[in-house]
Scaffold this motif. Structure first.
Motif, short mmCIF file in Angstrom:
data_model
loop_
_atom_site.label_atom_id
_atom_site.label_comp_id
_atom_site.label_asym_id
_atom_site.label_seq_id
_atom_site.Cartn_x
_atom_site.Cartn_y
_atom_site.Cartn_z
N PRO A 72 19.36 55.61 39.06
CA PRO A 72 20.04 55.34 40.33
C PRO A 72 19.82 53.89 40.78
O PRO A 72 18.74 53.31 40.57
N ALA A 73 20.84 53.31 41.39
CA ALA A 73 20.77 51.91 41.81
C ALA A 73 19.60 51.65 42.75
O ALA A 73 19.05 50.54 42.78
N ARG A 74 19.20 52.67 43.50
CA ARG A 74 18.10 52.52 44.46
C ARG A 74 16.84 51.97 43.80
O ARG A 74 16.07 51.23 44.43
N PHE A 75 16.62 52.29 42.53
CA PHE A 75 15.38 51.91 41.86
C PHE A 75 15.55 50.67 41.00
O PHE A 75 14.67 50.34 40.20
N THR A 76 16.68 49.97 41.15
CA THR A 76 16.96 48.77 40.37
C THR A 76 17.12 47.56 41.29
O THR A 76 17.09 47.67 42.52
N CYS A 77 17.36 46.40 40.68
CA CYS A 77 17.57 45.18 41.45
C CYS A 77 18.89 45.21 42.22
O CYS A 77 19.11 44.38 43.10
N LYS A 78 19.74 46.19 41.90
CA LYS A 78 21.04 46.29 42.58
C LYS A 78 20.98 47.15 43.83
O LYS A 78 21.97 47.32 44.53
N GLY A 79 19.81 47.73 44.10
CA GLY A 79 19.62 48.56 45.28
C GLY A 79 18.39 48.14 46.04
O GLY A 79 18.09 46.95 46.17
N GLU A 80 17.62 49.12 46.50
CA GLU A 80 16.42 48.82 47.27
C GLU A 80 15.29 48.26 46.41
O GLU A 80 14.36 47.64 46.92
N GLY A 81 15.33 48.53 45.11
CA GLY A 81 14.31 48.00 44.23
C GLY A 81 12.95 48.63 44.38
O GLY A 81 11.92 48.00 44.11
N VAL A 82 12.91 49.91 44.80
CA VAL A 82 11.65 50.62 44.96
C VAL A 82 11.36 51.45 43.71
O VAL A 82 12.26 51.75 42.92
N SER A 83 10.11 51.81 43.51
CA SER A 83 9.74 52.66 42.38
C SER A 83 10.15 54.10 42.67
O SER A 83 10.09 54.56 43.81
N PRO A 84 10.58 54.84 41.66
CA PRO A 84 11.05 56.21 41.86
C PRO A 84 9.89 57.20 42.00
O PRO A 84 8.76 56.92 41.56
N PRO A 85 10.15 58.36 42.60
CA PRO A 85 9.12 59.41 42.64
C PRO A 85 8.96 60.03 41.26
O PRO A 85 9.94 60.21 40.53
N LEU A 86 7.73 60.33 40.89
CA LEU A 86 7.45 60.95 39.60
C LEU A 86 6.49 62.12 39.79
O LEU A 86 5.65 62.11 40.69
N ARG A 87 6.63 63.12 38.92
CA ARG A 87 5.70 64.24 38.86
C ARG A 87 5.30 64.47 37.41
O ARG A 87 6.05 64.13 36.50
N TRP A 88 4.12 65.05 37.21
CA TRP A 88 3.66 65.30 35.84
C TRP A 88 2.82 66.57 35.78
O TRP A 88 2.26 67.04 36.78
N SER A 89 2.75 67.13 34.59
CA SER A 89 1.94 68.33 34.34
C SER A 89 1.53 68.33 32.88
O SER A 89 2.06 67.56 32.07
N GLY A 90 0.58 69.21 32.53
CA GLY A 90 0.14 69.32 31.15
C GLY A 90 -0.92 68.33 30.75
O GLY A 90 -1.02 67.97 29.56
N LEU A 91 -1.74 67.88 31.70
CA LEU A 91 -2.81 66.93 31.37
C LEU A 91 -3.91 67.61 30.56
O LEU A 91 -4.24 68.77 30.82
N PRO A 92 -4.52 66.91 29.62
CA PRO A 92 -5.67 67.47 28.90
C PRO A 92 -6.83 67.72 29.85
O PRO A 92 -6.98 67.04 30.87
N ASP A 93 -7.68 68.68 29.52
CA ASP A 93 -8.83 69.00 30.36
C ASP A 93 -9.77 67.82 30.52
O ASP A 93 -10.47 67.70 31.53
N GLU A 94 -9.81 66.94 29.53
CA GLU A 94 -10.75 65.83 29.55
C GLU A 94 -10.27 64.64 30.38
O GLU A 94 -10.96 63.62 30.47
N THR A 95 -9.10 64.75 30.98
CA THR A 95 -8.51 63.62 31.71
C THR A 95 -9.38 63.19 32.89
O THR A 95 -9.72 64.00 33.75
N GLU A 96 -9.72 61.92 32.93
CA GLU A 96 -10.52 61.36 34.02
C GLU A 96 -9.72 60.42 34.91
O GLU A 96 -10.12 60.14 36.04
#
Length: 203
Positions: A72-96
Motif C-alpha cells: 500500500p502507498a501508505r508505507f512507501t515514499c508515495k504516501g505517509e512513509g510509515v512502517s506497516p503493522p506486523l504480527r508473527w507466530s511460531g517462535l522457537p522456545d529458545e528465543t530471547e
C-alpha cells in the motif's frame, strides 16, 4: 521459551537522524559482512542456513499487507512513509530476542536495506504501525539513517519488499544507530529461525 512476566507492548514513534546524501548499495554491505546478507544472487540478507541452524518456521502477517500483493502507498515514499503493522507466530522456545529487517533486492543501484530493528521482546507478538517498541533499537539502513526508509517502487522495475522477522538466541548488544554491517552481522550470528512477508511494487 524461558519464563517471563508478560508485559504490554509499548509503541512510540521515533524520528531518525537527518538524511545523509547517497545510498549505500548492498554490494558495499556484502563486502563488509561476507555471505551474511539479502537473499539475492551472490549476496545471500541472512539467507536460509546462513549459520547452519536457521529454519523458516516463523509465520509473519499484517493487517495491511497481503503476501505477494502490492505494498500500500501508505508505507512507501508515495504516501505517509510509515512502517506497516506486523504480527508473527511460531517462535522457537529458545528465543530471547527478535529483530526485523526490511529489504528490497531489486532496488535501483543494488539491493537495499530499508529498516533494521532489534532488541524486540519475544513476548510481544506484534509491531504496531509506525512505531518502535520502547525496548527496540534501530540500526542504520542503506542510507545510513537509523529509521524506516520507506520504499519507493518505480513503475519500470519489479520489486519485492521483504519484511523478515528473526528469532534470536541472545539480545543484540548494539546501541541505536549501529552501522548496517554490524547490525546484520549480529543478527546473523544469533539467528535461530526466521519468517518473511513479501509485498510487491512497480510494474
Amino acid at each position: 521459551m524461558n519464563s517471563r512476566t508478560p508485559r504490554p507492548p509499548h509503541g512510540s514513534s521515533r524520528a531518525g537522524p537527518p538524511p545523509r546524501p547517497g545510498r549505500r548499495t548492498f554490494g558495499a554491505v556484502c563486502a563488509a559482512v561476507g555471505a551474511l546478507v539479502l537473499a539475492a544472487p551472490g549476496c545471500g540478507v541472512l539467507s536460509p542456513g546462513s549459520n547452519g541452524q536457521t529454519s523458516d518456521d516463523i509465520t509473519v502477517t499484517s493487517t495491511m499487507i497481503r503476501e505477494g500483493e502490492a505494498i500500500p502507498a501508505r508505507f512507501t515514499c508515495k504516501g505517509e512513509g510509515v512502517s506497516p503493522p506486523l504480527r508473527w507466530s511460531g517462535l522457537p522456545d529458545e528465543t530471547e530476542s527478535l529483530a526485523i529487517i526490511v529489504d528490497d533486492p531489486e532496488s535501483v543501484g543494488g539491493a537495499a536495506v530499508h529498516w533494521v530493528l532489534y532488541g524486540l521482546d519475544p513476548e510481544n507478538p506484534e509491531l504496531p504501525e509506525g512505531t518502535v517498541p520502547q525496548n527496540g533499537k534501530q540500526g542504520q539502513n542503506s542510507k545510513e539513517q537509523a529509521a524506516y526508509d520507506p520504499p519507493c517502487p518505480s513503475g519500470d522495475t519489479a520489486h519485492e519488499f521483504r519484511f523478515t522477522v528473526y528469532a534470536l538466541k541472545a539480545d543484540i548488544a548494539l546501541p541505536d544507530g549501529a552501522p548496517l554491517d554490524q547490525a546484520l552481522g549480529a543478527v546473523a550470528s544469533n539467528t535461530l529461525a526466521r519468517g518473511r512477508l513479501i509485498a510487491t511494487g512497480g510494474r
